[in-house]
Design an enzyme around this catalytic site. Structure first.
Site, PDB file in Angstrom:
ATOM      1  N   GLU A  90       0.792  -1.129  -0.001  1.00  0.00           N
ATOM      2  CA  GLU A  90      -0.037  -0.118  -0.108  1.00  0.00           C
ATOM      3  C   GLU A  90       0.886   1.263   0.002  1.00  0.00           C
ATOM      4  O   GLU A  90       0.502   2.113  -0.642  1.00  0.00           O
ATOM      5  CB  GLU A  90      -0.861  -0.099   1.349  1.00  0.00           C
ATOM      6  CG  GLU A  90      -2.211  -1.046   1.120  1.00  0.00           C
ATOM      7  CD  GLU A  90      -2.859  -0.955  -0.092  1.00  0.00           C
ATOM      8  OE1 GLU A  90      -3.372   0.221  -0.294  1.00  0.00           O
ATOM      9  OE2 GLU A  90      -3.046  -1.927  -0.850  1.00  0.00           O
TER      10      GLU A  90
ATOM     11  N   TRP B 112     -20.214  13.145 -19.276  1.00  0.00           N
ATOM     12  CA  TRP B 112     -20.663  13.222 -17.819  1.00  0.00           C
ATOM     13  C   TRP B 112     -21.919  13.881 -17.673  1.00  0.00           C
ATOM     14  O   TRP B 112     -22.088  14.794 -18.239  1.00  0.00           O
ATOM     15  CB  TRP B 112     -19.656  13.383 -16.714  1.00  0.00           C
ATOM     16  CG  TRP B 112     -18.183  12.731 -17.141  1.00  0.00           C
ATOM     17  CD1 TRP B 112     -17.147  12.935 -17.705  1.00  0.00           C
ATOM     18  CD2 TRP B 112     -18.075  11.347 -16.540  1.00  0.00           C
ATOM     19  NE1 TRP B 112     -16.269  11.850 -17.507  1.00  0.00           N
ATOM     20  CE2 TRP B 112     -16.735  10.758 -16.816  1.00  0.00           C
ATOM     21  CE3 TRP B 112     -18.495  10.295 -15.697  1.00  0.00           C
ATOM     22  CZ2 TRP B 112     -16.194   9.752 -16.284  1.00  0.00           C
ATOM     23  CZ3 TRP B 112     -18.322   9.135 -15.460  1.00  0.00           C
ATOM     24  CH2 TRP B 112     -16.785   8.928 -15.715  1.00  0.00           C
TER      25      TRP B 112
HETATM   26  C1  LIG Z   1     -10.914   8.164  -4.704  1.00  0.00           C
HETATM   27  C2  LIG Z   1      -9.926   8.100  -3.605  1.00  0.00           C
HETATM   28  C3  LIG Z   1      -9.405   9.430  -3.053  1.00  0.00           C
HETATM   29  C4  LIG Z   1      -8.250   9.116  -2.266  1.00  0.00           C
HETATM   30  N1  LIG Z   1      -7.618  10.357  -1.868  1.00  0.00           N
HETATM   31  C5  LIG Z   1      -6.348  10.403  -1.096  1.00  0.00           C
HETATM   32  C6  LIG Z   1      -5.699  11.536  -0.715  1.00  0.00           C
HETATM   33  O1  LIG Z   1      -6.231  12.664  -0.938  1.00  0.00           O
HETATM   34  N2  LIG Z   1      -4.686  11.397  -0.047  1.00  0.00           N
HETATM   35  C7  LIG Z   1      -4.259  10.057   0.523  1.00  0.00           C
HETATM   36  O2  LIG Z   1      -3.354   9.781   1.251  1.00  0.00           O
HETATM   37  N3  LIG Z   1      -4.628   8.955   0.076  1.00  0.00           N
HETATM   38  C8  LIG Z   1      -6.056   8.944  -0.597  1.00  0.00           C
HETATM   39  N4  LIG Z   1      -6.497   7.862  -1.151  1.00  0.00           N
HETATM   40  C9  LIG Z   1      -5.823   6.599  -0.840  1.00  0.00           C
HETATM   41  C10 LIG Z   1      -6.462   5.856   0.529  1.00  0.00           C
HETATM   42  O3  LIG Z   1      -7.553   5.593   0.550  1.00  0.00           O
HETATM   43  C11 LIG Z   1      -5.875   6.343   1.642  1.00  0.00           C
HETATM   44  O4  LIG Z   1      -4.341   6.641   1.637  1.00  0.00           O
HETATM   45  C12 LIG Z   1      -6.087   5.594   3.194  1.00  0.00           C
HETATM   46  O5  LIG Z   1      -7.351   5.474   3.211  1.00  0.00           O
HETATM   47  C13 LIG Z   1      -5.420   6.360   4.242  1.00  0.00           C
HETATM   48  O6  LIG Z   1      -5.901   5.646   5.322  1.00  0.00           O
HETATM   49  P1  LIG Z   1      -4.485   4.945   6.078  1.00  0.00           P
HETATM   50  O7  LIG Z   1      -3.402   6.031   6.367  1.00  0.00           O
HETATM   51  O8  LIG Z   1      -5.126   4.301   7.205  1.00  0.00           O
HETATM   52  O9  LIG Z   1      -3.981   3.660   5.101  1.00  0.00           O
HETATM   53  P2  LIG Z   1      -3.327   2.396   5.354  1.00  0.00           P
HETATM   54  O10 LIG Z   1      -4.095   1.403   4.908  1.00  0.00           O
HETATM   55  O11 LIG Z   1      -2.668   2.402   6.683  1.00  0.00           O
HETATM   56  O12 LIG Z   1      -1.969   2.660   4.329  1.00  0.00           O
HETATM   57  C14 LIG Z   1      -0.590   3.402   4.745  1.00  0.00           C
HETATM   58  C15 LIG Z   1      -0.444   4.446   3.946  1.00  0.00           C
HETATM   59  O13 LIG Z   1      -0.270   3.859   2.469  1.00  0.00           O
HETATM   60  C16 LIG Z   1      -0.724   4.881   1.431  1.00  0.00           C
HETATM   61  N5  LIG Z   1      -1.810   4.206   0.702  1.00  0.00           N
HETATM   62  C17 LIG Z   1      -2.891   3.318   0.975  1.00  0.00           C
HETATM   63  N6  LIG Z   1      -3.547   3.110  -0.027  1.00  0.00           N
HETATM   64  C18 LIG Z   1      -3.340   4.090  -0.623  1.00  0.00           C
HETATM   65  C19 LIG Z   1      -3.990   4.129  -2.137  1.00  0.00           C
HETATM   66  N7  LIG Z   1      -4.921   3.265  -2.454  1.00  0.00           N
HETATM   67  N8  LIG Z   1      -3.399   5.102  -2.887  1.00  0.00           N
HETATM   68  C20 LIG Z   1      -2.292   5.840  -2.519  1.00  0.00           C
HETATM   69  N9  LIG Z   1      -1.924   5.666  -1.276  1.00  0.00           N
HETATM   70  C21 LIG Z   1      -2.196   4.836  -0.610  1.00  0.00           C
HETATM   71  C22 LIG Z   1      -1.223   6.100   2.164  1.00  0.00           C
HETATM   72  O14 LIG Z   1      -0.299   7.011   2.577  1.00  0.00           O
HETATM   73  C23 LIG Z   1      -1.529   5.384   3.708  1.00  0.00           C
HETATM   74  O15 LIG Z   1      -1.410   6.272   4.920  1.00  0.00           O
HETATM   75  C24 LIG Z   1      -7.682   7.849  -1.885  1.00  0.00           C
HETATM   76  C25 LIG Z   1      -8.369   6.756  -2.532  1.00  0.00           C
HETATM   77  C26 LIG Z   1      -9.447   6.868  -3.349  1.00  0.00           C
HETATM   78  C27 LIG Z   1     -10.104   5.732  -3.698  1.00  0.00           C
END
Ligand SMILES: Cc1cc2nc3c(=O)[nH]c(=O)nc-3n(C[C@H](O)[C@H](O)[C@H](O)COP(=O)(O)OP(=O)(O)OC[C@H]3O[C@@H](n4cnc5c(N)ncnc54)[C@H](O)[C@@H]3O)c2cc1C
Length: 468
Positions: free
Chosen positions: A270, A301
């Site tokens: 991730e 759209w």
């Molecule tokens: C429509 C949409 C919009 C999003 N907008 C953002 C945003 O503006 N900022 C953001 O940081 N993330 C975004 N994400 C990705 C993801 O949803 C979040 O990073 C995640 O929910 C953060 O929660 P966590 O820190 O508990 O993640 P964890 O699951 O603990 O993951 C650890 C870290 O990995 C990175 N990460 C995890 N999943 C993703 C992913 N799919 N894409 C990119 N990085 C990821 C993040 O930095 C996260 O903090 C988005 C996803 C979607 C589908």
């Protein structure tokens, strides 16, 4: 010589590559300044919870610098104007590299300005494990699909990517502070609390807690919004109160200790999604204005403001979608599974332009990160690189039943449905009038009827995409 450390997305004094080099290169005769520029005119995408989080990070950084005997000058205004006022000849400004096109443009202007004074701007990659543009295919072309990108990262990564950038302040003790014309005291106005506190201690506590309780269960629990199975570190990673290298090292340590290695590996993967989307913004900066797959800019759209309003307010009649949207509004954060469900619902069920959704998330998210947000939206809208194919549309009812089986998450954010039995929670409009009365919610009055019928949306999506 004047040396300025311009903090941007690296708000910490430990494991900071910019600060490390800044401190190492100091000479006793240098004058130094620690600077943060708050450009409130560019706050289009700074919701109040995000500003509050940022303020907490800055206050914490200022205190930590003060403990070491230095000030953090927080100056307001457009960065170029600020530098016009403070810059003298023979100045070096050290900052972390930002790869968003508007940041590159800003830095170019500042660099030009500094050069007219015989000064310079020096940028250092710090936000990601890999340097900008470092991970490319053997033929030098950028990756556009995640799995090969990840495999390449796994083969390239070595200690230099994740070892600590140690920041030793002993050199700085001999330097005088560069006193600027700015004497104003920055007042921290903390108001709208989000779901999480800013500042390094809060970030480190989250990392510690996740290391102790979450990492070994990550793969099994990360998709269930009711379980708290993710790290919540995204706002800290974005503002740099915790470094990506600290996270990576923590995961490597756990990997050595645990038997549940696959759980930990999923988290490492991730972290690489974040790098992947940086890589996309870096190589394909046009995504700021439209679809990665350019042909999809021609999709017709919908721009139905009423439906969009219902989605934003969490009043679509789809409990799982409404719970996600209400969490975002209330807390400035949303679980990843919900980001996918709500984004897919907006773009496929309501067929509304993903750019509207991207912008609304940008206004509300504390962890707003251009690359991840844009990447996530384009993935959901099927316009991006390596995105969900347009014919694979999430069924919100099935997503709800699978990832919130007991409806705990829904009930937390949609209290009107608190008494609805588990078997009806995902589709409460299917309850009889008698059942509705029994659980104190009349659908269509206390909670909305579904704004569209999910079973009928597929044809429209297929037709519109196929037409391109
Ligand atoms: C429509 C949409 C919009 C999003 N907008 C953002 C945003 O503006 N900022 C953001 O940081 N993330 C975004 N994400 C990705 C993801 O949803 C979040 O990073 C995640 O929910 C953060 O929660 P966590 O820190 O508990 O993640 P964890 O699951 O603990 O993951 C650890 C870290 O990995 C990175 N990460 C995890 N999943 C993703 C992913 N799919 N894409 C990119 N990085 C990821 C993040 O930095 C996260 O903090 C988005 C996803 C979607 C589908």
């Amino acid at each position: 010589m004047v040396k300025i450390l311009w903090f941007r997305k690296n708000l910490r004094l430990q494991d900071n590559k910019v600060l490390k080099t800044f401190l190492e290169e100091l000479k006793p005769w240098d004058e130094i300044l620690f600077l943060y520029i708050k450009n409130e005119n560019s706050y289009k995408y700074y919701g109040e919870k995000r500003i509050n989080f940022l303020n907490q990070c800055l206050e914490d950084l200022k205190n930590k610098l003060q403990e070491k005997g230095y000030n953090l000058y927080i100056l307001k205004g457009n960065a170029t104007d600020v530098f016009k006022k403070i810059i003298v000849s023979d100045t070096v400004v050290f900052a972390d590299r930002q790869i968003e096109p508007y940041c590159i443009e800003r830095d170019r202007k500042i660099d030009d300005l500094l050069k007219t004074k015989g000064s310079e701007l020096r940028l250092f990659d710090d936000a990601a494990l890999f340097d900008s543009g470092e991970v490319v295919k053997p033929d030098g072309l950028p990756y556009t699909v995640f799995t090969p990108f990840k495999n390449r990262c796994d083969s390239l990564i070595s200690e230099r990517h994740y070892s600590e950038a140690k920041c030793d302040f002993s050199n700085a003790g001999k330097c005088k502070e560069f006193i600027t014309v700015f004497k104003e005291k920055y007042i921290f106005r903390n108001s709208a609390e989000g779901f999480i506190r800013g500042g390094r201690n809060s970030g480190l506590e989250l990392l510690k807690e996740f290391y102790e309780k979450g990492l070994e269960r990550y793969n099994s629990e990360r998709d269930f919004p009711g379980t708290g199975g993710t790290s919540l570190l995204s706002p800290h990673l974005h503002f740099g109160t915790v470094s990506i290298r600290e996270c990576y090292r923590a995961a490597l340590k756990k990997l050595r200790e645990t038997k549940s290695k696959d759980e930990v590996r999923t988290w490492l993967s991730e972290l690489l999604w974040r790098e992947f989307y940086y890589n996309i913004t870096y190589h394909f900066p046009y995504v700021i204005n439209g679809a990665f797959k350019k042909q999809y800019d021609n999709i017709k759209w919908s721009y139905d403001k009423e439906l969009f309003g219902k989605w934003r307010e969490g009043k679509t009649g789809y409990p799982i979608v409404d719970a996600g949207m209400r969490q975002l509004y209330k807390e400035g954060w949303m679980h990843n599974r919900l980001r996918m469900i709500t984004a897919m619902f907006l773009t496929k069920d309501l067929f509304i332009d993903w750019k509207w959704g991207e912008e609304y998330f940008a206004e509300k998210l504390i962890d707003l990160d251009f690359s991840s947000n844009n990447g996530g939206w384009q993935w959901s809208a099927s316009t991006g690189c390596d995105s969900q194919p347009y014919f694979r549309i999430f069924n919100p009812y099935l997503q709800s039943a699978k990832f919130d089986p007991e409806g705990k998450y829904i009930k937390k954010y949609v209290p009107e449905l608190a008494k609805v039995p588990v078997k009806n929670i995902h589709q409460p409009d299917k309850m009889s009038t008698e059942q509705q009365k029994q659980c104190g919610v009349i659908i269509g009055k206390d909670y909305p009827l579904p704004v569209v019928e999910h079973s009928k949306v597929k044809d429209r999506v297929l037709n519109e995409f196929k037409a391109i």
